[in-house]
Motif scaffolding. Structure first.
Motif, PDB file in Angstrom:
ATOM      1  N   ASP A 154     -18.158 -65.638  29.550  1.00 12.52           N
ATOM      2  CA  ASP A 154     -18.273 -64.496  28.637  1.00 12.52           C
ATOM      3  C   ASP A 154     -19.557 -63.751  28.990  1.00 12.52           C
ATOM      4  O   ASP A 154     -20.511 -63.716  28.223  1.00 12.52           O
ATOM      5  CB  ASP A 154     -18.302 -64.996  27.179  1.00 12.52           C
ATOM      6  CG  ASP A 154     -18.290 -63.855  26.170  1.00 12.52           C
ATOM      7  OD1 ASP A 154     -17.976 -62.713  26.565  1.00 12.52           O
ATOM      8  OD2 ASP A 154     -18.614 -64.094  24.996  1.00 12.52           O
ATOM      9  N   LEU A 212     -19.136 -61.100  24.467  1.00 15.19           N
ATOM     10  CA  LEU A 212     -18.179 -60.487  23.541  1.00 15.19           C
ATOM     11  C   LEU A 212     -17.865 -61.389  22.351  1.00 15.19           C
ATOM     12  O   LEU A 212     -17.591 -60.891  21.257  1.00 15.19           O
ATOM     13  CB  LEU A 212     -16.892 -60.114  24.273  1.00 15.19           C
ATOM     14  CG  LEU A 212     -17.046 -59.107  25.417  1.00 15.19           C
ATOM     15  CD1 LEU A 212     -15.689 -58.678  25.929  1.00 15.19           C
ATOM     16  CD2 LEU A 212     -17.843 -57.883  24.959  1.00 15.19           C
ATOM     17  N   ARG A 213     -17.873 -62.702  22.561  1.00 14.90           N
ATOM     18  CA  ARG A 213     -17.646 -63.604  21.417  1.00 14.90           C
ATOM     19  C   ARG A 213     -18.754 -63.422  20.389  1.00 14.90           C
ATOM     20  O   ARG A 213     -18.500 -63.342  19.192  1.00 14.90           O
ATOM     21  CB  ARG A 213     -17.601 -65.060  21.900  1.00 14.90           C
ATOM     22  CG  ARG A 213     -16.397 -65.409  22.754  1.00 14.90           C
ATOM     23  CD  ARG A 213     -16.329 -66.916  23.015  1.00 14.90           C
ATOM     24  NE  ARG A 213     -15.250 -67.253  23.928  1.00 14.90           N
ATOM     25  CZ  ARG A 213     -15.370 -67.332  25.242  1.00 14.90           C
ATOM     26  NH1 ARG A 213     -16.561 -67.133  25.800  1.00 14.90           N
ATOM     27  NH2 ARG A 213     -14.350 -67.646  26.011  1.00 14.90           N
ATOM     28  N   TYR A 242      -8.164 -60.248  19.039  1.00 15.28           N
ATOM     29  CA  TYR A 242      -9.286 -61.110  19.451  1.00 15.28           C
ATOM     30  C   TYR A 242     -10.245 -61.341  18.291  1.00 15.28           C
ATOM     31  O   TYR A 242     -10.691 -62.467  18.046  1.00 15.28           O
ATOM     32  CB  TYR A 242     -10.012 -60.447  20.620  1.00 15.28           C
ATOM     33  CG  TYR A 242     -11.208 -61.213  21.137  1.00 15.28           C
ATOM     34  CD1 TYR A 242     -11.046 -62.311  21.972  1.00 15.28           C
ATOM     35  CD2 TYR A 242     -12.500 -60.822  20.803  1.00 15.28           C
ATOM     36  CE1 TYR A 242     -12.150 -63.005  22.455  1.00 15.28           C
ATOM     37  CE2 TYR A 242     -13.601 -61.502  21.284  1.00 15.28           C
ATOM     38  CZ  TYR A 242     -13.420 -62.592  22.109  1.00 15.28           C
ATOM     39  OH  TYR A 242     -14.523 -63.293  22.578  1.00 15.28           O
ATOM     40  N   MET A 243     -10.550 -60.280  17.543  1.00 14.53           N
ATOM     41  CA  MET A 243     -11.478 -60.406  16.431  1.00 14.53           C
ATOM     42  C   MET A 243     -10.868 -61.204  15.279  1.00 14.53           C
ATOM     43  O   MET A 243     -11.570 -61.950  14.590  1.00 14.53           O
ATOM     44  CB  MET A 243     -11.937 -59.016  15.969  1.00 14.53           C
ATOM     45  CG  MET A 243     -12.723 -58.272  17.028  1.00 14.53           C
ATOM     46  SD  MET A 243     -13.463 -56.727  16.447  1.00 14.53           S
ATOM     47  CE  MET A 243     -14.788 -57.337  15.402  1.00 14.53           C
ATOM     48  N   LYS A 266     -12.308 -59.047  29.630  1.00 11.59           N
ATOM     49  CA  LYS A 266     -12.430 -59.832  28.405  1.00 11.59           C
ATOM     50  C   LYS A 266     -12.818 -61.275  28.738  1.00 11.59           C
ATOM     51  O   LYS A 266     -12.642 -61.722  29.873  1.00 11.59           O
ATOM     52  CB  LYS A 266     -11.102 -59.800  27.643  1.00 11.59           C
ATOM     53  CG  LYS A 266      -9.936 -60.369  28.416  1.00 11.59           C
ATOM     54  CD  LYS A 266      -8.643 -60.194  27.639  1.00 11.59           C
ATOM     55  CE  LYS A 266      -7.457 -60.735  28.436  1.00 11.59           C
ATOM     56  NZ  LYS A 266      -6.181 -60.561  27.732  1.00 11.59           N
ATOM     57  N   LYS A 284     -21.851 -52.856  18.811  1.00  9.77           N
ATOM     58  CA  LYS A 284     -21.016 -54.004  19.206  1.00  9.77           C
ATOM     59  C   LYS A 284     -19.555 -53.598  19.398  1.00  9.77           C
ATOM     60  O   LYS A 284     -18.890 -54.073  20.325  1.00  9.77           O
ATOM     61  CB  LYS A 284     -21.148 -55.119  18.169  1.00  9.77           C
ATOM     62  CG  LYS A 284     -22.533 -55.766  18.142  1.00  9.77           C
ATOM     63  CD  LYS A 284     -22.674 -56.738  16.978  1.00  9.77           C
ATOM     64  CE  LYS A 284     -24.020 -57.468  16.992  1.00  9.77           C
ATOM     65  NZ  LYS A 284     -25.176 -56.565  16.891  1.00  9.77           N
ATOM     66  N   ALA A 303     -18.304 -59.985  18.670  1.00  8.80           N
ATOM     67  CA  ALA A 303     -17.215 -59.973  17.688  1.00  8.80           C
ATOM     68  C   ALA A 303     -17.603 -60.718  16.427  1.00  8.80           C
ATOM     69  O   ALA A 303     -17.398 -60.238  15.302  1.00  8.80           O
ATOM     70  CB  ALA A 303     -15.953 -60.588  18.302  1.00  8.80           C
ATOM     71  N   LEU A 308     -17.307 -54.048  22.771  1.00 11.93           N
ATOM     72  CA  LEU A 308     -16.041 -54.786  22.738  1.00 11.93           C
ATOM     73  C   LEU A 308     -14.888 -53.965  23.285  1.00 11.93           C
ATOM     74  O   LEU A 308     -14.149 -54.407  24.175  1.00 11.93           O
ATOM     75  CB  LEU A 308     -15.740 -55.229  21.300  1.00 11.93           C
ATOM     76  CG  LEU A 308     -16.468 -56.478  20.795  1.00 11.93           C
ATOM     77  CD1 LEU A 308     -16.446 -56.513  19.275  1.00 11.93           C
ATOM     78  CD2 LEU A 308     -15.807 -57.728  21.367  1.00 11.93           C
ATOM     79  N   VAL A 345      -8.098 -56.012  21.176  1.00 11.42           N
ATOM     80  CA  VAL A 345      -9.437 -56.264  20.618  1.00 11.42           C
ATOM     81  C   VAL A 345      -9.321 -56.727  19.165  1.00 11.42           C
ATOM     82  O   VAL A 345     -10.005 -57.664  18.743  1.00 11.42           O
ATOM     83  CB  VAL A 345     -10.321 -55.005  20.706  1.00 11.42           C
ATOM     84  CG1 VAL A 345     -11.687 -55.274  20.065  1.00 11.42           C
ATOM     85  CG2 VAL A 345     -10.497 -54.565  22.152  1.00 11.42           C
TER      86      VAL A 345
END
Length: 691
Positions: A477, A481-482, A528-529, A471, A458, A485, A462, A525
């Protein structure tokens, strides 16, 4: 006070997509009620009804008429509305025309100290019969139908062709048109059992008449309960347990109007195929409910739901049993062909499969995952040989025929094939677990190699997708990626893995060309996480200020963040917590004012007042124990010890002037406060906690 009656709105359609039946009916009810409220009509509860051939809403106790209301509109200023001779300008005549009156019928009043034209009129409320035609058009136009279709030669659009429209207010049919149809007072029953028109005398009779005269259970929940009762009875008779998800149950409920459950069988020889293949085929392709025994072993039996109460149920059962055979035959054929080759033999062929044009092929991704899994496994003390072997084989099953036919089998097929090839069970388990969690709230990897592989896979995705600028944006999406994460974060937090996330992301980025995975990309990244982590804790009803307080320190490990959040949430329930948080906020404010000046260590000989000496002594007495607890991540116990500082801190602020004229004393007292701040900041920025 106006009269109140019930309102019925029913759309009769061609068969609707089963997965959308309930959501479309729910939205119809919500939009209708929103429009009624906007029209200033009062009403009671509303109920929605839905089957494959209808969407309906009954609104109870709806006003028969809008209330009378005063309409007030302000126009242009007097100075703009009239020229020097007192004649109306174009601004005045235009405003009057928009109000449908003459200029001399307008009034001039002061508004915010300036004379302006104003229009006022007492308007009688419209009756429901006059309101509904346009209101219903607005309702149907607002429904979020992704793919609309047209039918016949008309211009009307909906998710499926509309065949009848029933709108009743009390006992009266509403005079309205929509979808090329005139509203009527009849509905229609089951297509086969009762296709004739059913007169609906009033909305409250709708549900009962469809059941008694139309062979239709219009209430979705009641229909689903009936399905469950029938399924449970058949499963009990077969001494088995049904296997279904809520999504499958909802879809089955959306497929039938008059459910009739039947028990079917299939040839036990198909049980040689992996059970997941058979279950996916039955559930996804045929909407059947598989059965397992008390030990969880799949049985050669299943339950089907028919939409008719057949006079020859045996023929219905035999027909369904015949339908499933070719699907199982295909699955068995694919599986035997896949087993004829070793899983690892497909590794080189991954070079022919593009992962993403700018990121290479699946073989490249596999090699990156191997190296990242090794680094993460080493940090966690995992069996590195198992991690590397599982990573090497992780994507090979994507080239199997069974996964091509049933994509849901990715990872699962790899596990079976790895075991068939003689791989270690831990390797096989990790291959399957790399895709966990498969959906929101889904199961997490149980084995450490599985956790390592899932995280590595993962994180590679990402960082790679962010690096090429793809992104997620808004609702789009495409790379999931959501989910990736959140999957990483859930694994780290819920399986209690203490990994430095920024370092792991940097290692993942180091496996891509430097021009792609820059420091800026890695930071993006990570940010985002962190946002996903914030949402994760918010969804678990953690107070926002607690999350803010912990994240302010930017701890590197998500599991460590979770531990701190739990500690702070418990700490704030203590009796002294509120006053300590307030004192901490005061300390932070003082330190901000003196930012740039290094207070250094506290000089004991400069402690002149008892209150500051007592505070210093209290800090010294507990600091070593507290810092040991911090080092062990025993944050709650550390905070409970720090709660003992409440009284000496209060006394300090009551009796000591921090900003003393004596510069040495001032700096020493600031150093004392900085010592307290540093202790609390081991866990969180307590100044962010709200009182």
């Amino acid at each position: 006070m106006t009269d109140k009656k019930d309102l019925l709105v029913e759309l009769g359609t061609e068969d609707l997509p089963a997965r959308l039946v309930l959501s479309q009916a729910t939205e119809l009810g919500e939009v209708l009620c929103e429009q009624l409220a906007e029209a200033e009509l009062r009403f009671g509860e509303h109920r929605v009804f839905c089957t494959p051939r209808r969407l309906a809403v009954v609104v109870e106790q709806l006003d028969a008429c809008q209330p009378d209301r005063l309409v007030e509109r302000w126009g242009p200023a007097k100075a703009i509305a009239f020229d020097e001779a007192g004649n109306p300008t174009a601004a005045a005549t235009g405003f009057a025309r928009s109000c449908d009156i003459e200029v001399d019928q307008l009034q001039i009043e002061s508004n915010s100290g300036e004379p302006k034209l104003v229009f006022r009129e007492q308007r009688a409320g419209l009756e429901i019969q006059a309101l509904l035609p346009e209101l219903l058009k607005a309702v149907f136009g607002k429904l979020s139908v992704r793919k609309r279709m047209r039918w016949n030669a008309g211009e009307d659009e909906f998710i499926r062709p509309v065949r009848w429209l029933t709108v009743l207010y009390g006992t009266e049919i509403v005079s309205a048109r929509a979808f090329g149809l005139t509203c009527g007072g009849v509905s229609y029953g089951h297509r086969f059992h009762s296709p004739k028109a059913i007169k609906i005398p009033q909305p409250s009779h709708y549900n009962r008449l469809l059941e008694t005269e139309g062979h239709v259970l219009a209430d979705f929940s009641a229909r689903q309960e009936e399905i469950l009762n029938q399924v449970s009875a058949l499963a009990t008779r077969a001494k088995a347990e049904p296997v279904y998800t809520q999504a499958l149950l909802d879809e089955i409920t959306g497929l039938v109007e008059w459910p009739q459950a039947l028990l079917g069988e299939f040839d036990p020889r198909f049980l040689e195929v992996p059970r997941e293949v058979l279950i996916i085929t039955m559930q996804d392709k045929q909407k059947y409910i598989p059965l397992v025994d008390q030990a969880g072993m799949l049985l050669p039996r299943f339950i089907m739901l028919s939409n008719i109460d057949s006079a020859a149920p045996e023929q219905v059962r035999l027909g369904n049993e015949k339908v499933i055979v070719p699907r199982f035959e295909d699955a068995s054929f694919f599986w035997q062909r896949d087993l004829a080759r070793a899983l690892e033999s497909r590794l080189e062929t991954l070079k022919d499969v593009v992962f993403e044009k700018e990121l290479g092929n699946l073989h490249d991704k596999t090699l990156r995952t191997c190296r990242l899994a090794e680094a993460i496994g080493e940090e966690l003390g995992a069996d590195l040989q198992t991690c590397q072997r599982a990573a090497r084989l992780s994507k090979c099953d994507l080239l199997t025929e069974i996964v091509t036919e049933l994509p849901e089998m990715q990872g699962i097929a790899g596990r079976y094939m790895a075991l068939h090839d003689g791989e270690e069970p831990a390797v096989a388990q990790a291959i399957e677990e790399q895709y966990l969690p498969r959906q929101a709230g889904g199961a997490l990897p149980k084995s450490v190699p599985g956790q390592v592989l899932a995280i590595a896979d993962k994180l590679d995705t990402l960082v790679g997708i962010f690096a090429i600028g793809k992104k997620p944006t808004g609702l789009k999406d495409p790379y999931g990626l959501r989910r990736a994460a959140l999957g990483v974060l859930r694994i780290l937090v819920e399986t209690e893995l203490n990994i430095d996330l920024p370092s792991a992301l940097k290692r993942a980025g180091g496996l891509f060309p430097a021009k792609l995975a820059t420091d800026a990309v890695i930071g993006e990244v990570h940010e985002y996480m962190i946002k996903r982590l914030y949402a994760y804790f918010s969804a678990r009803d953690v107070a926002h200020d607690v999350i803010d307080a912990v994240l302010a320190n930017r701890p590197a490990s998500p599991f460590d963040i979770a531990t701190r959040i739990d500690a702070v949430a418990r700490f704030r329930k203590l009796e002294d917590a509120a006053r300590l948080a307030a004192a901490n906020k005061r300390i932070r404010n003082i330190l901000k004012k003196t930012a740039g000046a290094e207070p250094g260590a506290v000089q004991k000989e400069l402690l002149r007042q008892d209150a500051e000496t007592d505070l210093y002594t209290a800090i010294e007495a507990m600091s070593r124990d507290v810092e040991d607890l911090f080092h062990q991540r025993q944050y709650e116990q550390a905070l409970r010890k720090l709660a003992g500082l409440r009284q000496p801190i209060d006394s300090f602020f009551d009796h000591v002037m921090v900003m003393d004229d004596d510069e040495a004393l001032k700096i020493n007292r600031i150093a004392l406060l900085a010592r307290i701040d540093a202790l609390f900041m081991h866990v969180a920025d307590f100044s962010r906690l709200q009182s």
